[in-house]
Design a protein around this motif. Structure first.
Motif, PDB file in Angstrom:
ATOM      1  N   ARG A  95       0.835  -1.204   0.000  1.00  0.00           N
ATOM      2  CA  ARG A  95       0.000   0.000   0.000  1.00  0.00           C
ATOM      3  C   ARG A  95       0.869   1.252   0.000  1.00  0.00           C
ATOM      4  O   ARG A  95       0.633   2.195  -0.776  1.00  0.00           O
ATOM      5  N   ASP A  96       1.897   1.257   0.853  1.00  0.00           N
ATOM      6  CA  ASP A  96       2.749   2.436   0.959  1.00  0.00           C
ATOM      7  C   ASP A  96       3.522   2.678  -0.337  1.00  0.00           C
ATOM      8  O   ASP A  96       3.705   3.832  -0.759  1.00  0.00           O
ATOM      9  N   ARG A  97       3.964   1.614  -0.979  1.00  0.00           N
ATOM     10  CA  ARG A  97       4.729   1.787  -2.224  1.00  0.00           C
ATOM     11  C   ARG A  97       3.844   2.228  -3.378  1.00  0.00           C
ATOM     12  O   ARG A  97       4.272   3.033  -4.209  1.00  0.00           O
ATOM     13  N   THR A  98       2.623   1.719  -3.447  1.00  0.00           N
ATOM     14  CA  THR A  98       1.741   2.173  -4.526  1.00  0.00           C
ATOM     15  C   THR A  98       1.373   3.640  -4.331  1.00  0.00           C
ATOM     16  O   THR A  98       1.305   4.402  -5.304  1.00  0.00           O
ATOM     17  N   HIS A 102       2.190   6.876  -6.746  1.00  0.00           N
ATOM     18  CA  HIS A 102       1.188   7.859  -7.153  1.00  0.00           C
ATOM     19  C   HIS A 102       1.674   9.282  -6.869  1.00  0.00           C
ATOM     20  O   HIS A 102       1.493  10.192  -7.698  1.00  0.00           O
ATOM     21  N   ALA A 103       2.306   9.480  -5.720  1.00  0.00           N
ATOM     22  CA  ALA A 103       2.844  10.801  -5.405  1.00  0.00           C
ATOM     23  C   ALA A 103       3.914  11.214  -6.411  1.00  0.00           C
ATOM     24  O   ALA A 103       3.985  12.376  -6.827  1.00  0.00           O
ATOM     25  N   LEU A 104       4.753  10.257  -6.810  1.00  0.00           N
ATOM     26  CA  LEU A 104       5.777  10.547  -7.813  1.00  0.00           C
ATOM     27  C   LEU A 104       5.137  10.922  -9.144  1.00  0.00           C
ATOM     28  O   LEU A 104       5.552  11.888  -9.801  1.00  0.00           O
ATOM     29  N   LEU A 105       4.111  10.175  -9.557  1.00  0.00           N
ATOM     30  CA  LEU A 105       3.415  10.494 -10.799  1.00  0.00           C
ATOM     31  C   LEU A 105       2.909  11.933 -10.774  1.00  0.00           C
ATOM     32  O   LEU A 105       3.092  12.686 -11.744  1.00  0.00           O
ATOM     33  N   LYS A 106       2.286  12.331  -9.680  1.00  0.00           N
ATOM     34  CA  LYS A 106       1.708  13.663  -9.595  1.00  0.00           C
ATOM     35  C   LYS A 106       2.766  14.755  -9.607  1.00  0.00           C
ATOM     36  O   LYS A 106       2.477  15.901  -9.959  1.00  0.00           O
ATOM     37  N   ALA A 136      -6.830   6.236  -2.164  1.00  0.00           N
ATOM     38  CA  ALA A 136      -6.047   7.179  -2.962  1.00  0.00           C
ATOM     39  C   ALA A 136      -6.948   7.966  -3.902  1.00  0.00           C
ATOM     40  O   ALA A 136      -7.981   7.463  -4.377  1.00  0.00           O
ATOM     41  N   ASP A 137      -6.545   9.200  -4.197  1.00  0.00           N
ATOM     42  CA  ASP A 137      -7.390  10.079  -5.002  1.00  0.00           C
ATOM     43  C   ASP A 137      -7.134   9.908  -6.499  1.00  0.00           C
ATOM     44  O   ASP A 137      -7.062  10.896  -7.238  1.00  0.00           O
ATOM     45  N   ILE A 138      -7.029   8.670  -6.950  1.00  0.00           N
ATOM     46  CA  ILE A 138      -7.031   8.414  -8.384  1.00  0.00           C
ATOM     47  C   ILE A 138      -8.480   8.470  -8.876  1.00  0.00           C
ATOM     48  O   ILE A 138      -9.406   8.096  -8.161  1.00  0.00           O
TER      49      ILE A 138
END
Length: 239
Positions: A95-98, A102-106, A136-138
């Motif tokens: 969960r933490d890695r996904t 996502h934070a990196l993508l943003k 997550a806010d995807i």
């Protein structure tokens, strides 16, 4: 159109990771952005090529490394699932890695941080589901021949819309697992849909999957149909 790849080495939960950003350098930025989670083998050329197809229809894509830099396997490896097994055994770390991915993508200059989604293949489909389960806010997620077991963690309300592209004869996700996923997503208040492809097993998007006797084989029709379904789904999400 100029599809560009850019290696991104970054810190994350448990160490250093190496992901790949893929985007059309000639298109206006920022664009809606898609996380791509690979299968059991980790990031590889097949994922980068698929990301290029997604980038070509208007998205910035991050092929996300969740295993760690240098942690890759192959089908010739007798222990090819060892990095996946570590995360299957620690769903909190997964969960933490996904979420870190996502934070990196943003954070990418080419990404519109307010319009993100995730796609994933096999184990990567589990990554998509666990990211959605974390709240997550995807905007949405697409699982291709994924793995459906829920983690033993408290679930947030799933706000993401989900598309499950599923081979009906998948031995890793038999009908009872698929029905259980539908029940879970319904109870979580999720907007979900399942596209099930008949006479289709696991790994139907994987050109290198050649074990039909074990229910793992590339299926060109299911590959084509699921890509189109994903493209339509993303189009609905982002207009």
């Amino acid at each position: 159109m100029t599809i560009t790849r850019r290696v991104t080495v970054h810190e994350g939960p448990g160490g250093q990771f190496e992901s790949m950003a893929v985007f059309d350098d000639a298109a206006a930025a920022p664009r809606p952005a898609i996380l791509l989670f690979p299968n059991v083998l980790g990031t590889k050329e097949a994922d980068f090529a698929y990301a290029e197809k997604v980038a070509a229809i208007g998205y910035t894509v991050l092929v996300a490394d969740v295993f760690g830099q240098g942690k890759r396997t192959s089908r010739a490896d007798p222990d090819m699932g060892r990095y996946m097994a570590e995360l299957n055994d620690d769903r909190t770390l997964l969960r933490d890695r996904t979420n870190a991915a996502h934070a990196l993508l943003k954070s990418l200059d080419e990404a519109d941080e307010s319009r993100t989604a995730a796609i994933g293949f096999c184990f990567g489909g589990k990554c998509v589901l666990d990211l959605a389960r974390s709240g997550a806010d995807i905007a949405g997620g697409v699982s291709f021949h994924g793995v459906y077991d829920a983690p033993p963690l408290p679930h947030a309300k799933i706000t993401a819309r989900l598309l499950i592209c599923h081979g009906w004869d998948d031995p890793i996700a038999p009908p009872e697992a698929t029905v259980a996923l539908a029940k879970e997503l319904t109870e979580a208040g999720c907007d979900w849909q399942i596209h099930a492809y008949g006479h289709t097993g696991h790994a139907f998007t994987d050109h290198d999957a050649k074990m039909p006797e074990r229910g793992l084989a590339y299926n060109p029709e299911a590959d084509r149909r699921s890509f189109r379904a994903m493209a339509d789904f993303l189009g609905d999400l982002f207009g």
